[in-house]
Design a protein around this motif. Structure first.
Motif, PDB file in Angstrom:
ATOM      1  N   SER A  88      27.702  -1.067  -1.821  1.00  0.00           N
ATOM      2  CA  SER A  88      28.481  -0.023  -2.502  1.00  0.00           C
ATOM      3  C   SER A  88      29.930   0.080  -2.050  1.00  0.00           C
ATOM      4  O   SER A  88      30.617   1.027  -2.451  1.00  0.00           O
ATOM      5  N   SER A 146      18.121   7.629  -3.868  1.00  0.00           N
ATOM      6  CA  SER A 146      19.130   6.688  -4.365  1.00  0.00           C
ATOM      7  C   SER A 146      19.375   6.840  -5.862  1.00  0.00           C
ATOM      8  O   SER A 146      20.429   6.445  -6.369  1.00  0.00           O
ATOM      9  N   SER A 161      29.358   4.638  -5.991  1.00  0.00           N
ATOM     10  CA  SER A 161      27.990   4.613  -6.493  1.00  0.00           C
ATOM     11  C   SER A 161      28.008   4.363  -8.000  1.00  0.00           C
ATOM     12  O   SER A 161      28.597   5.137  -8.758  1.00  0.00           O
TER      13      SER A 161
END
Length: 465
Positions: free
Chosen positions: A110, A41, A58
């Motif tokens: 997201s 991540s 993101s």
């Protein structure tokens, strides 16, 4: 969005591992998969990337919330060794469903397109329905799953209707297009439809995070679901839900703050008052924790109501502090209830289950004490700084009356959190020394250390966002 791909593949892999004769590999494999996703991540840290045909975004903020969700999942799964000892349990299926639910949570965190928000909510919700009713021999679990499914289906329908109205008035599901429309761009419909669509969308998401008056499912579901999945639900789902609300309101709808700000203020007050006063009268620890979860939704709503850069920092820090303390509390409850049932007694999830715990088991008593102090917002714990940051956002926004309500309700919460501490240290009980598996004990100790460290050095997390 590498974690989404990895977790999807890992979930399928776990289902195949379930065919193995030995279940022993399932727990370490699941922990390894979550750890890999956690590390992946951070690949996009410091960059803004669009993925999946510009439907997911993101950013550092989304990565921070994703990390909290994955850390919470790692800690909860670490406490699940009892699955491997229960012959009727299906650990491969449970672990796979938990990984799939994390995919939905990351989508909620997201999303750049409202379609992805809806898909994420559904993936996460359906997984929670199944996990809630996973103890098929327990009538309470069956009842909780049915209630959760029926009420959740209605909430989903309301949210979907809101999405349809937003699309009808703006002509797009993309957040940037919605923002342009709200700030005075080309109009495809009536502003009234915009307000109605946003209101229905808020109702759907507020149901997921257990905000009053959409909270009625929470006590029954938390009490009926297996304790481990209650811990998962109260942390992962709440973090993902508030990340989605922050993304939605702070980016697309700041232009009509005068509309949704008043609504969130009203919901915040109702949530804080109802949850804290109702928690006082509970005799079950799990039901108390359910109302505790509702009250913390109220504190998180304060940061949303005072939306701004400080709100983002406050929500990230508060989500982490709340998640760690809640998992530690449920972890101790799991050990105590499992020990009692092992002695042939019926499972006791009331306050009395903790009577005298700290005398025979000082480590468990200390871990539970730190968790309760953090949830109550006592200084030198992460929970104190979480509430301080949230209250600061309200003060900076000038919403002092809401701040007064929150402080008063925080004082009320001390009563029911300290009932657990009093039971452990000042009351006599039948609890004997409890043997805790080493890895289980290390996870609880790590949660406690993190709570204390963040209480002393809060800038470790706040400076990252």
């Amino acid at each position: 969005m590498l974690p989404i791909i990895l977790l999807s593949v890992f979930g399928i892999a776990l289902l195949f591992l379930g065919f193995a004769k030995s279940k022993a590999i399932l727990l370490p494999a699941t922990l390894l998969f979550i750890a890999i996703a956690f590390g992946a991540s951070f690949v996009d840290w410091g960059k803004n990337y669009m993925y999946f045909n510009d439907m997911l975004l993101s950013t550092n903020l989304s990565i921070a919330f994703t990390a909290i969700v994955l850390l919470s999942a790692f800690m909860v799964v670490s406490l699940s060794s009892s699955f491997l000892e229960d012959e009727s349990a299906q650990p491969a299926e449970y672990y796979a469903i938990m990984l799939f639910s994390l995919v939905g949570a990351i989508m909620m965190i997201s999303f750049e397109n409202l379609i992805m928000l809806f898909v994420g909510v559904e993936i996460l919700s359906v997984a929670m329905y199944v996990l809630t009713g996973s103890d098929k021999r327990n009538l309470r679990s069956n009842e909780a799953a049915l209630k959760y499914f029926l009420m959740g289906s209605f909430a989903t329908g309301i949210m979907l209707f809101g999405l349809a109205l937003l699309y009808g008035t703006s002509g797009s599901f993309v957040l940037s297009d919605l923002r342009s429309y709200v700030n005075g761009g080309v109009a495809y419909g009536s502003p009234l439809l915009l307000y109605m669509g946003l209101l229905l969308l808020l109702v759907g998401i507020l149901f997921k995070v257990s905000a009053a008056p959409f909270h009625f499912w929470t006590p029954d579901v938390y009490e009926g679901a297996p304790t481990l999945f209650t811990a998962f639900m109260s942390t992962v789902v709440k973090t993902a839900g508030f990340a989605a609300l922050l993304r939605l309101l702070s980016f697309s709808f700041t232009g009509i703050y005068s509309f949704w700000g008043v609504i969130l203020m009203a919901v915040t007050v109702i949530t804080l008052v109802v949850s804290n006063f109702t928690a006082v009268y509970q005799s079950s620890f799990k039901r108390m924790m359910a109302y505790s979860s509702i009250s913390h939704a109220g504190y998180l709503l304060i940061a949303l109501t005072a939306v701004g850069q400080q709100s983002k920092q406050a929500l990230v820090f508060y989500s982490l502090a709340y998640s760690v303390a809640t998992i530690a509390a449920f972890g101790v409850l799991l050990v105590v209830s499992r020990h009692q049932s092992g002695e042939g007694k019926p499972t006791d999830e009331s306050y009395d289950a903790f009577n005298g715990l700290a005398r025979q088991n000082p480590l468990l008593g200390f871990i539970m004490t730190v968790a309760m102090l953090s949830l109550a917002g006592i200084p030198l714990t992460a929970g104190f700084w979480g509430k301080f940051m949230v209250f600061t956002t309200a003060a900076n926004r000038g919403i002092f009356w809401l701040l007064v309500v929150a402080v008063l309700m925080s004082a009320v919460s001390i009563y029911y959190y300290f009932r657990v501490i009093i039971a452990m240290y000042l009351r006599d009980g039948q609890t004997t020394a409890i043997r805790v598996a080493p890895f289980y004990r290390y996870v609880l100790i790590a949660a406690t250390i993190l709570t204390i460290v963040l209480g002393i050095l809060p800038n470790l997390v706040r400076s990252l966002v």
